[in-house]
Motif scaffolding. Structure first.
Motif, mmCIF file in Angstrom:
data_model
loop_
_atom_site.group_PDB
_atom_site.id
_atom_site.type_symbol
_atom_site.label_atom_id
_atom_site.label_comp_id
_atom_site.label_asym_id
_atom_site.label_seq_id
_atom_site.Cartn_x
_atom_site.Cartn_y
_atom_site.Cartn_z
ATOM 1 N N TYR A 117 -5.578 2.322 -4.325
ATOM 2 C CA TYR A 117 -5.934 3.455 -3.465
ATOM 3 C C TYR A 117 -7.274 3.255 -2.776
ATOM 4 C CZ TYR A 117 -2.048 5.675 -5.831
ATOM 5 O OH TYR A 117 -0.795 5.958 -6.328
ATOM 6 N N THR A 118 -8.109 2.369 -3.324
ATOM 7 C CA THR A 118 -9.376 2.088 -2.652
ATOM 8 C C THR A 118 -9.123 1.317 -1.361
ATOM 9 O OG1 THR A 118 -9.785 -0.021 -3.800
ATOM 10 C CG2 THR A 118 -10.584 1.989 -4.864
ATOM 11 N N HIS A 119 -8.042 0.546 -1.315
ATOM 12 C CA HIS A 119 -7.702 -0.165 -0.085
ATOM 13 C C HIS A 119 -7.316 0.828 1.007
ATOM 14 C CE1 HIS A 119 -7.783 -4.284 -1.689
ATOM 15 N NE2 HIS A 119 -7.417 -3.721 -2.823
ATOM 16 N N SER A 177 -6.952 -1.544 -12.324
ATOM 17 C CA SER A 177 -6.460 -2.314 -11.173
ATOM 18 C C SER A 177 -5.312 -1.587 -10.484
ATOM 19 C CB SER A 177 -6.012 -3.711 -11.615
ATOM 20 O OG SER A 177 -4.925 -3.636 -12.514
ATOM 21 N N THR A 178 -4.543 -0.817 -11.257
ATOM 22 C CA THR A 178 -3.454 -0.027 -10.672
ATOM 23 C C THR A 178 -4.018 1.056 -9.761
ATOM 24 O OG1 THR A 178 -2.208 -0.375 -12.722
ATOM 25 C CG2 THR A 178 -1.351 1.275 -11.191
ATOM 26 N N LEU A 210 0.843 -1.195 0.000
ATOM 27 C CA LEU A 210 0.000 0.000 0.000
ATOM 28 C C LEU A 210 0.876 1.242 0.000
ATOM 29 C CD1 LEU A 210 -2.817 -0.954 2.516
ATOM 30 C CD2 LEU A 210 -2.833 -1.125 0.026
ATOM 31 N N PRO A 211 0.570 2.200 -0.857
ATOM 32 C CA PRO A 211 1.385 3.423 -0.933
ATOM 33 C C PRO A 211 1.310 4.232 0.355
ATOM 34 C CG PRO A 211 -0.215 3.297 -2.748
ATOM 35 C CD PRO A 211 -0.555 2.218 -1.802
ATOM 36 N N GLN A 257 -11.285 9.552 -1.043
ATOM 37 C CA GLN A 257 -11.893 9.763 0.278
ATOM 38 C C GLN A 257 -12.998 10.794 0.230
ATOM 39 O OE1 GLN A 257 -8.646 10.754 2.907
ATOM 40 N NE2 GLN A 257 -8.067 8.625 3.230
ATOM 41 N N ASN A 258 -12.909 11.705 -0.716
ATOM 42 C CA ASN A 258 -13.914 12.756 -0.827
ATOM 43 C C ASN A 258 -14.973 12.446 -1.881
ATOM 44 O OD1 ASN A 258 -13.214 15.148 1.036
ATOM 45 N ND2 ASN A 258 -11.242 14.584 0.149
#
Length: 297
Positions: free
Chosen positions: A274-276, A269-270, A107-108, A251-252
């Motif tokens: 960010y959804t995680h 998929s890339t 995760l980034p 998030q917004n």
């Protein structure tokens, strides 16, 4: 071994001329293949004589690499293997039975909005370089740009009247990304107060310039960000602005497809990584604010 190096040079030329890959991608290929060739040279082996046994022994020596780096090396070797076959250096592929490791999901790292705001306030906009640095940091976060995309920007790429920027991404794919108001203001201030002084007698097309009036390099931009990182107790590097841009958008309530388009990702998929991060944010909010989130013992 001279023969090995000549083959590698031909491969790199193939990537540049025939496949038209970006400079960064070519350098990654060069690094990975030259690592392999150095292994062969040390053992007095010729590329065209290498077989599966030799290749497996080489891959064993790469096991200390992360799964991500190992997968990249194997991908480079597969591309090189196909090149050797097409150009008749070998008569069969030797990589076809070798599997890549499953890529670990990393995760980034992401900064909070308050941390981003703290960083954006660091450059002293009234100074020559402060105005430039402020514009760079604002654009990185406002548009989610890769550092290579940012330093490649020319004047013509900034569509100021429309608050848009035209970006040339990976694989020479162009996309249009909106620019936020603070970023537009910072870029305009830099252009009006610092750009001409940095350019001197030169009249370059580049948007961001170094002290010599030439295009700012990726390394120069990284050095600048590293300098500001010393002033605060926050880990920052160029790509963290891109990670934060995507995460804050989701998030917004931003649409995943829209974020994918703005980031220039070929595959959704890339972008989904960010959804995680967003789900983690939601779980923390639930645990903190829902009256029955904490189990009763």
């Amino acid at each position: 071994m001279k023969a090995n190096q000549e083959i590698v040079n031909g491969f790199i030329n193939h990537l540049m001329v025939e496949r038209g890959l970006s400079e960064n991608t070519i350098e990654a290929y060069r690094s990975d293949i030259e690592r392999y060739v150095k292994y062969l040279d040390n053992k007095g082996l010729n590329i065209v004589k290498a077989d599966k046994h030799i290749l497996r022994n080489y891959i064993t020596e790469l096991q200390d690499l992360s799964r991500r780096s190992l997968a990249r090396n194997l991908s480079a070797l597969r591309t090189f293997d196909k090149y050797l076959l097409i150009h008749k250096y070998i008569d069969r592929l030797i990589m076809e039975d070798i599997e890549s490791p499953k890529r670990e999901r990393i995760l980034p790292e992401v900064l909070s909005v308050s941390q981003i705001n703290q960083i954006l306030e660091l450059p002293k906009e009234q100074t020559l370089y402060g105005a430039r640095d402020k514009a760079i940091l604002e654009l990185l976060y406002s548009c989610g740009l890769r550092i290579s995309e940012l330093v490649s920007l020319d004047f013509k790429n900034i569509l100021g009247d429309e608050n848009l920027v035209r970006v040339m991404g990976k694989g020479s794919k162009e996309r249009i990304v909106p620019i936020g108001g603070p970023a537009v203001k910072a870029v305009n201030y830099y252009l009006n107060h610092s750009w001409a002084k940095l350019a001197g007698s030169k009249r370059p097309q580049a948007l961001f310039l170094n002290r010599l009036g030439d295009r700012l390099t990726r390394q120069g931009c990284w050095f600048m960000i590293k300098k500001y990182a010393k002033d605060i107790d926050i880990k920052i590097y160029p790509h963290i602005f891109r990670h934060s841009f995507a995460t804050h958008m989701l998030q917004n309530g931003a649409d995943l497809r829209a974020v994918q388009e703005m980031l220039g990702h070929v595959s959704i998929s890339t972008t989904q990584v960010y959804t995680h991060l967003n789900q983690s944010h939601l779980r923390k909010a639930y645990a903190k604010f829902h009256p029955r989130a904490i189990s009763q013992n």
